[in-house]
Enzyme design. Structure first.
Site, PDB file in Angstrom:
ATOM      1  N   ASN A 134      34.214   8.054  73.088  1.00  0.00           N
ATOM      2  CA  ASN A 134      33.356   9.082  72.513  1.00  0.00           C
ATOM      3  C   ASN A 134      34.075  10.423  72.575  1.00  0.00           C
ATOM      4  OD1 ASN A 134      31.349  10.831  71.721  1.00  0.00           O
ATOM      5  ND2 ASN A 134      29.764   9.976  73.053  1.00  0.00           N
ATOM      6  N   ASN A 139      27.966  14.231  67.640  1.00  0.00           N
ATOM      7  CA  ASN A 139      27.618  13.355  66.523  1.00  0.00           C
ATOM      8  C   ASN A 139      27.063  12.002  66.971  1.00  0.00           C
ATOM      9  OD1 ASN A 139      29.775  11.719  67.298  1.00  0.00           O
ATOM     10  ND2 ASN A 139      31.136  12.404  65.669  1.00  0.00           N
ATOM     11  N   ASP A 140      26.698  11.897  68.249  1.00  0.00           N
ATOM     12  CA  ASP A 140      26.202  10.608  68.745  1.00  0.00           C
ATOM     13  C   ASP A 140      24.987  10.125  67.962  1.00  0.00           C
ATOM     14  OD1 ASP A 140      28.204  10.820  70.556  1.00  0.00           O
ATOM     15  OD2 ASP A 140      26.941  10.907  72.337  1.00  0.00           O
ATOM     16  N   GLY A 159      27.962   5.726  70.916  1.00  0.00           N
ATOM     17  CA  GLY A 159      28.551   7.044  70.733  1.00  0.00           C
ATOM     18  C   GLY A 159      30.041   7.083  70.495  1.00  0.00           C
ATOM     19  N   ASP A 161      33.482   7.070  68.514  1.00  0.00           N
ATOM     20  CA  ASP A 161      33.659   7.677  67.195  1.00  0.00           C
ATOM     21  C   ASP A 161      35.134   7.810  66.843  1.00  0.00           C
ATOM     22  OD1 ASP A 161      34.461   9.854  68.801  1.00  0.00           O
ATOM     23  OD2 ASP A 161      32.493  10.802  68.673  1.00  0.00           O
ATOM     24  N   ASP A 330      36.327  -8.899  55.177  1.00  0.00           N
ATOM     25  CA  ASP A 330      35.344  -9.697  55.899  1.00  0.00           C
ATOM     26  C   ASP A 330      34.883 -10.895  55.065  1.00  0.00           C
ATOM     27  OD1 ASP A 330      33.523  -9.849  58.248  1.00  0.00           O
ATOM     28  OD2 ASP A 330      31.968  -9.558  56.715  1.00  0.00           O
ATOM     29  N   GLU A 359      39.498 -12.725  56.033  1.00  0.00           N
ATOM     30  CA  GLU A 359      38.922 -13.489  57.141  1.00  0.00           C
ATOM     31  C   GLU A 359      38.597 -14.888  56.613  1.00  0.00           C
ATOM     32  OE1 GLU A 359      35.266 -13.333  60.379  1.00  0.00           O
ATOM     33  OE2 GLU A 359      34.950 -12.668  58.326  1.00  0.00           O
TER      34      GLU A 359
END
Length: 618
Positions: A134, A139-140, A159, A161, A330, A359
């Site tokens: 964090n 910006n949490d 949190g 980032d 993905d 993937e």
């Protein structure tokens, strides 16, 4: 006087005009000088299709497409024909403008098309950003996003980032990693369980709880300056159910729907082997490909040309804007394979060196290799994916079994040998990703109860066989997590030291426990050595069938040779070096790059129990 080309949204006279301004334009801007000059601009606003649309400055419209939803207009222009840097998209009611958007065509960075991407020279470090560090507590949580930070919830937002990753680039680089793969960081505005990022709600915007688009580009640029690459986790198969376009679909067939489910939902059967099964039933194939991955993840219909163009342009936009060094895609086999072949080709046509790994979560080399570009197994099904790289899930599945079992005809280390013996199926074996865990799997150190010997055997293998090794954050300090008991959250624990309140900081060697240092030092030494070893990156391989649960193979080229020994036996083993004479010819001694110990290679080599050696031959 400048010419203005007028577009009438409906054939004949315009019958209605937008009363509100243009709400969204995507992509928000573009670049001059792209190999494919055709640009499709999506304009969104209330009843925008019933408006009169004008493009200023003599910009010619190549095509305009409307759908059953009057809130969308898709305008196609040829950027080679546009001689201005900016032009306006206007919506009008009579002579009065009701909305306007200034569109910009930027200049590309020099040599943008020739950007380097990750290869077998690289080691990829996989990070789940919410759980790494964090760097910006402000910006949490975000007022415009639903789920707020709560580190006490295992499946909540914690949190972590982009700033936290930027702050620890020295750590990642010193470890020996050269590419960084982040799980998705685009906006995921679901009510709960949004931290993983795979239910994206805005494909052009970084989630505010991670930072900004500018910070994402900053991360990429700072990696590039270190000769490292940022790899985006791209999701083509599904979006989040709260995506603004899902809430107001441009076309009814933008997503796949089933009549017998709420909101059209029907869960995929996850049997993507139906993609190449010549005898598969149509219903099983349809449910596999068109079924939703989960209730909050509507399945995107890539067969729709507007959808495919949207996904292609969005991918190129991020490459160009953020100066990316690659994609990981993905759930690749869940997509429409013909459409995705066009998607991959459009990207690699624009960026010839750009790497994309899919993937391909399948269990056999036959099934996995079919997804790699120019595959003979794919060709047998009249298909070429145009996908440069695939993930070696066969080796991944065999590795823990091999280390846990006693050696037999097809058990123990023979599993590894048998897996590698399928290499002939891959058209580009050096461009295959090798790994023993990721963010969706059981933690390797949990499987082996935190045993550093098992970790060292596993890391030695993926670091010295053909392909691109990928490691998962935290394993280099022995991090564990029990997926069976604690779910996904337990295999995605917070990295110790990533939060100010953490009592211990494993990012610093001074803050590591003796056990963490053991894991970390081994990882750092092996991966740092690997950086400069062309013989490992692109060399040939010579395998020797395992004996007594000891697997020996050589990596070699015209300049050098490396002998890798993996002793999975519970006891010390003495190898008769005559057995390896064809690869030892001309070499009399060697140095183990891990222990720095020198060995004579005249008669025998003794290797301790559950130990690996990487011996540079002299």
């Amino acid at each position: 006087m400048k010419k203005i080309y007028t577009i009438i949204a409906l054939s004949g006279a315009v019958v209605a005009f937008a009363q509100k301004p243009i709400d969204k334009v995507e992509p928000a801007f573009w670049w001059k000088g792209m190999k494919n000059p055709e640009l499709q601009i999506m304009v969104y606003g209330k009843d925008i299709a019933n408006s009169e649309i004008e493009l200023s400055d003599g910009v010619r419209v190549k095509d305009i497409q409307k759908t059953e939803n009057p809130n969308y207009v898709f305008i196609t222009v040829d950027t080679n024909e546009i001689n201005v840097q900016k032009f306006k998209i206007n919506s009008k009611k009579g002579r009065k403008n009701t909305g306007s958007y200034t569109y910009e065509l930027k200049q590309r960075n020099q040599n943008s098309a020739d950007r380097e991407s990750y290869t077998s020279k690289d080691v990829m470090y996989l990070i789940m950003p919410d759980r790494f560090a964090n760097g910006d507590e402000k910006n949490d949580s975000s007022p415009e996003l639903t789920e707020k930070a709560n580190r006490s919830l295992p499946n909540g937002r914690h949190g972590g980032d982009l700033r936290g990753i930027i702050n620890h680039l020295d750590y990642i680089q010193d470890l020996g990693a050269t590419a960084v793969w982040l799980t998705p960081v685009n906006e995921d505005n679901e009510k709960v369980y949004s931290y993983h990022g795979y239910a994206q709600t805005d494909l052009y915007k970084i989630d505010a709880r991670y930072g900004t688009n500018e910070e994402y580009r900053e991360l990429s640029q700072k990696l590039n300056r270190r000769n490292m690459k940022l790899v985006m986790d791209y999701v083509t198969n599904h979006w989040g159910i709260s995506h603004w376009m899902i809430k107001d679909l441009p076309t009814k067939d933008w997503i796949h729907r089933f009549n017998d489910g709420e909101n059209g939902f029907k869960r995929s059967n996850y049997k993507t082997t139906t993609q190449f099964d010549p005898n598969a039933s149509e219903i099983d194939r349809k449910v596999a490909l068109d079924g939703w991955f989960d209730t909050t993840m509507p399945d995107i219909n890539q067969k729709n040309p507007l959808v495919l163009k949207y996904l292609t342009q969005n991918a190129i936009w991020w490459i160009e804007y953020a100066e990316l060094g690659g994609f990981r895609v993905d759930t690749y086999p869940y997509n429409d394979k013909e459409a995705m072949a066009k998607w991959a080709k459009a990207i690699t046509d624009e960026y010839p060196k750009f790497n994309i790994v899919g993937e391909t979560w399948l269990n056999t080399a036959g099934h996995i290799s079919a997804w790699q570009k120019d595959s003979k197994t794919g060709e047998a099904a009249n298909y070429n994916s145009n996908l440069p790289s695939v993930m070696d899930f066969m080796l991944y599945g065999d590795m823990p079994k091999a280390l846990k079992e006693k050696e037999g005809w097809d058990t123990g280390m023979n599993r590894i040998y048998n897996s590698l013996s399928s290499d002939f199926l891959y058209p580009d074996i050096n461009n295959v990703m090798v790994f023993f865990e990721n963010h969706d799997t059981e933690r390797w150190n949990e499987i082996f109860n935190g045993d550093p010997k098992a970790y060292k055997l596993g890391l030695t293998l993926i670091s010295t066989v053909r392909g691109i090794p990928q490691i998962y954050y935290g394993s280099e300090i022995g991090m564990r997590g029990d997926k069976n008991k604690g779910g996904d959250a337990d295999i995605r624990r917070d990295f110790p030291g990533g939060w100010k309140s953490d009592r211990k900081n494993a990012f610093q060697t001074s803050g590591q426990t003796p056990e963490q240092k053991d894991f970390h030092q081994f990882t750092q030494k092996l991966l740092t050595w690997r950086k400069g070893k062309e013989v490992i990156h692109t060399g040939k391989t010579k395998n020797f069938v395992p004996q007594n649960d000891v697997f020996v193979y050589f990596r070699y080229n015209e300049k050098e040779s490396v002998m890798v020994v993996l002793n999975n036996n519970e006891k010390e083993q003495v190898l008769d070096l005559k057995h390896f004479a064809e690869s030892l010819k001309g070499f009399s001694k060697g140095t183990d790059v891990i222990s720095d110990q020198q060995f004579s290679l005249q008669n025998t080599l003794t290797i301790p129990a559950k130990t690996s050696m990487v011996i540079e031959l002299k």
